[in-house]
Motif scaffolding. Structure first.
Motif, mmCIF file in Angstrom:
data_model
loop_
_atom_site.group_PDB
_atom_site.id
_atom_site.type_symbol
_atom_site.label_atom_id
_atom_site.label_comp_id
_atom_site.label_asym_id
_atom_site.label_seq_id
_atom_site.Cartn_x
_atom_site.Cartn_y
_atom_site.Cartn_z
ATOM 1 N N PHE A 44 140.631 -35.111 27.903
ATOM 2 C CA PHE A 44 139.645 -34.785 28.953
ATOM 3 C C PHE A 44 138.247 -34.989 28.383
ATOM 4 N N SER A 52 140.506 -37.136 41.686
ATOM 5 C CA SER A 52 141.385 -36.512 42.675
ATOM 6 C C SER A 52 141.225 -37.085 44.075
ATOM 7 N N PHE A 62 143.562 -30.495 49.905
ATOM 8 C CA PHE A 62 142.577 -29.573 49.325
ATOM 9 C C PHE A 62 141.586 -29.041 50.355
ATOM 10 N N GLY A 85 139.214 -26.624 36.575
ATOM 11 C CA GLY A 85 139.662 -28.024 36.712
ATOM 12 C C GLY A 85 139.278 -28.592 38.071
ATOM 13 N N ASN A 87 137.527 -31.118 38.910
ATOM 14 C CA ASN A 87 137.532 -32.579 38.983
ATOM 15 C C ASN A 87 136.327 -33.094 39.774
ATOM 16 N N VAL A 105 134.640 -25.329 37.003
ATOM 17 C CA VAL A 105 134.672 -25.426 35.538
ATOM 18 C C VAL A 105 135.470 -26.676 35.203
ATOM 19 N N GLU A 106 134.791 -27.695 34.691
ATOM 20 C CA GLU A 106 135.425 -29.011 34.558
ATOM 21 C C GLU A 106 134.946 -29.701 33.272
ATOM 22 N N PRO A 107 135.844 -29.872 32.298
ATOM 23 C CA PRO A 107 135.418 -30.432 31.004
ATOM 24 C C PRO A 107 135.203 -31.950 30.988
ATOM 25 N N SER A 108 135.771 -32.693 31.944
ATOM 26 C CA SER A 108 135.618 -34.155 31.925
ATOM 27 C C SER A 108 134.295 -34.501 32.616
ATOM 28 N N PHE A 126 135.672 -26.406 28.970
ATOM 29 C CA PHE A 126 137.062 -25.979 29.140
ATOM 30 C C PHE A 126 137.062 -24.509 29.531
ATOM 31 N N PHE A 127 137.914 -24.114 30.460
ATOM 32 C CA PHE A 127 138.029 -22.698 30.801
ATOM 33 C C PHE A 127 138.908 -22.026 29.749
ATOM 34 N N ALA A 148 144.249 -26.087 40.546
ATOM 35 C CA ALA A 148 145.340 -26.951 41.009
ATOM 36 C C ALA A 148 145.604 -27.998 39.946
ATOM 37 N N ASN A 149 146.837 -28.097 39.542
ATOM 38 C CA ASN A 149 147.250 -29.107 38.567
ATOM 39 C C ASN A 149 146.392 -29.031 37.322
ATOM 40 N N VAL A 150 146.131 -27.827 36.889
ATOM 41 C CA VAL A 150 145.319 -27.668 35.683
ATOM 42 C C VAL A 150 145.912 -26.637 34.730
HETATM 43 N N1 SAH Z 1 142.348 -29.962 40.451
HETATM 44 C C1 SAH Z 1 142.340 -31.400 40.582
HETATM 45 C C2 SAH Z 1 142.348 -32.117 39.222
HETATM 46 C C3 SAH Z 1 143.637 -32.068 38.462
HETATM 47 S S1 SAH Z 1 143.580 -33.057 36.984
HETATM 48 C C4 SAH Z 1 143.526 -31.863 41.405
HETATM 49 O O1 SAH Z 1 144.485 -31.115 41.584
HETATM 50 O O2 SAH Z 1 143.527 -33.023 41.838
HETATM 51 C C5 SAH Z 1 143.271 -31.800 35.769
HETATM 52 C C6 SAH Z 1 141.796 -31.487 35.653
HETATM 53 O O3 SAH Z 1 141.649 -30.321 34.828
HETATM 54 C C7 SAH Z 1 140.990 -32.595 34.980
HETATM 55 O O4 SAH Z 1 139.864 -32.879 35.757
HETATM 56 C C8 SAH Z 1 140.647 -32.014 33.601
HETATM 57 O O5 SAH Z 1 139.439 -32.501 33.079
HETATM 58 C C9 SAH Z 1 140.615 -30.525 33.887
HETATM 59 N N2 SAH Z 1 140.921 -29.624 32.755
HETATM 60 C C10 SAH Z 1 141.744 -29.825 31.714
HETATM 61 N N3 SAH Z 1 141.762 -28.744 30.900
HETATM 62 C C11 SAH Z 1 140.939 -27.821 31.446
HETATM 63 C C12 SAH Z 1 140.522 -26.501 31.094
HETATM 64 N N4 SAH Z 1 140.966 -25.886 29.992
HETATM 65 N N5 SAH Z 1 139.638 -25.875 31.894
HETATM 66 C C13 SAH Z 1 139.163 -26.454 33.014
HETATM 67 N N6 SAH Z 1 139.530 -27.698 33.410
HETATM 68 C C14 SAH Z 1 140.397 -28.367 32.634
#
Ligand code: SAH
Ligand code: TYD
Length: 387
Positions: A44, A52, A62, A85, A87, A105-108, A126-127, A148-150
């Motif tokens: 990331f 997304s 979403f 996350g 995104n 909160v988004e590290p990328s 990073f959270f 979601a997906n994080v």
């Molecule tokens: N929530 C979006 C993105 C999912 S991809 C969706 O469901 O489509 C995962 C995302 O989480 C990426 O953008 C990545 O940079 C972020 N991520 C990864 N580790 C993380 C952390 N520790 N804290 C916050 N975000 C994080």
């Protein structure tokens, strides 16, 4: 295995990073997880490939998630929502537009920049426990924390849980969703297994993980996204009554055998069979002079192509709508990734549906391919040429 979203240029082939991808099941707490983890800073960063908002199905998903969260948990005038996350702002932009106090909160940094352009307040980090504590100090406690997906991407789950427990209001809710282990086992969707997905959650394993942090799961809601996901509602222990669905899912996981090692031995056998069948089918098609493409340069496709040993000799190219993936090569097997326009110039005979989780959206869009005689190949739950 290479990094699933590590699409690369030819000059970077020699320095490509590989690690051992293997999954373990803990017989004590029932967590299913990678045995070797890749440093999140390698995954990331400023060139994160996954945006997304490129799927209209996920955009709709979403919007509904955000509206539901607003209606149910964010009614108070000064209510505060945090998303882990976030995104490109796919979810929070709806709360921003509605004037709800929020923070992503988004590290990328590349996707975080897109979310800021859309008016979403975003911190690029990073959270973890420190983030939870910093956010509470600066903004106050959160009524709702979304994800979601994080969560399944975060190697330090205990630090995340501590951060959530610190940041969440006494009567607040942590609502998150991730691909569900029960679906992976039921559908043999082994392509969910890659470096970013450190964990494959079940209710059992999550309850064991969260309890020591004073957090309890009070709601579960199955989702169709990402080939089968589960949304969990989590509150401080004792603050809410768990719904009947939680007890029912606990029972169902036992019936499905998610706590038994044999379930995973049997899954392994099905995954090996799937590889044999897919490779045999592609070899036959190529021997018959058919052109085969890949549809969707998904992270999942990296697992499939590398596990099966499928390179450009079997799949000529992969088409993908993400501008940053176009003109690159797929991780490990180095299949060229091309823009959607190339798909029809001229159409291949067959296309392996790597973005099978967006099946309906893609089948509707690619009606002309099918009318021209093109056939999609599926490998989840079974390898087959679609009618
Ligand atoms: N929530 C979006 C993105 C999912 S991809 C969706 O469901 O489509 C995962 C995302 O989480 C990426 O953008 C990545 O940079 C972020 N991520 C990864 N580790 C993380 C952390 N520790 N804290 C916050 N975000 C994080
Ligand atoms: P997705 O399946 O959401 O996730 P993952 O990468 O986690 O496996 O990724 C969808 C990918 O498929 C993304 O790169 C965009 C691409 N795509 C297309 O090329 N065409 C489409 O019509 C859709 C819906 C997605």
């Amino acid at each position: 295995m290479p990094i699933a979203n590590g699409f690369l240029h030819a000059e970077d082939f020699a320095a490509e990073f590989f690690f051992d991808l293997a999954v373990g099941h803990c017989e004590r707490c029932h967590m299913v997880q990678l045995t070797e983890r890749v440093d999140p800073a390698r995954l990331f960063h400023s060139q994160y490939a996954y945006f997304s908002s490129l799927s209209t199905g996920m955009v709709r998903h979403f919007q509904a998630f955000a509206e539901d969260a607003r209606a149910r948990y964010l009614g108070a005038p000064d209510a505060f929502a945090v998303e882990i996350g976030s995104n490109d702002g796919i979810m929070l932009r709806h709360l921003a537009a509605a004037g709800v106090r929020h923070l992503g909160v988004e590290p990328s940094s590349n996707v975080a920049a897109v979310s800021r352009e859309r008016g979403v307040n975003t911190v690029c980090r990073f959270f973890d426990e420190a983030a939870g504590s910093d956010i509470r100090r600066e903004h106050g406690p959160a009524d709702v924390i979304l994800g979601a997906n994080v969560v399944c991407h975060v190697p330090g789950l205990h630090a995340l849980a501590r951060g959530v427990a610190l940041l969440l209001k006494d009567d607040g809710l942590f609502v998150f969703e991730d691909p569900y282990l029960g679906d992976i086992v039921a559908k043999t969707s082994y392509d969910q297994i890659y470096a970013e997905h450190v964990y494959y959650f079940s209710l059992h394993a999550l309850e064991a993980l969260l309890a020591p942090h004073g957090l309890a799961i009070t709601g579960v809601l199955p989702q169709t996204t990402h080939g089968g996901s589960m949304r969990y509602e989590v509150s401080h222990a004792g603050r809410r009554v768990a719904s009947e669905a939680v007890a029912a899912l606990r029972e169902r996981e036992i019936t499905q055998g998610l706590h038994r090692p044999e379930t995973y031995h049997s899954l392994r056998g099905r995954v090996e069979r799937s590889r044999e069948e897919l490779v045999a089918l592609l070899r036959t098609l190529r021997a018959d002079g058919r052109r085969v493409a890949g549809y969707g340069a998904t992270a999942k496709s990296t697992t499939v192509t590398n596990w099966c040993g499928i390179g450009p000799e079997l799949i000529e190219f992969i088409t993908d709508t993400t501008p940053g993936k176009q003109g690159t090569f797929s991780p490990g097997m180095h299949i060229p990734v091309v823009p959607p326009e190339r798909f029809a110039e001229p159409y291949p005979d067959c296309a392996v549906l790597f973005a099978w989780n967006h099946r309906d959206e893609i089948l509707a869009k690619e009606e002309p391919f099918r009318r021209a005689g093109g056939r999609f190949i599926e490998y989840v739950p079974h390898v087959r040429i679609m009618d």
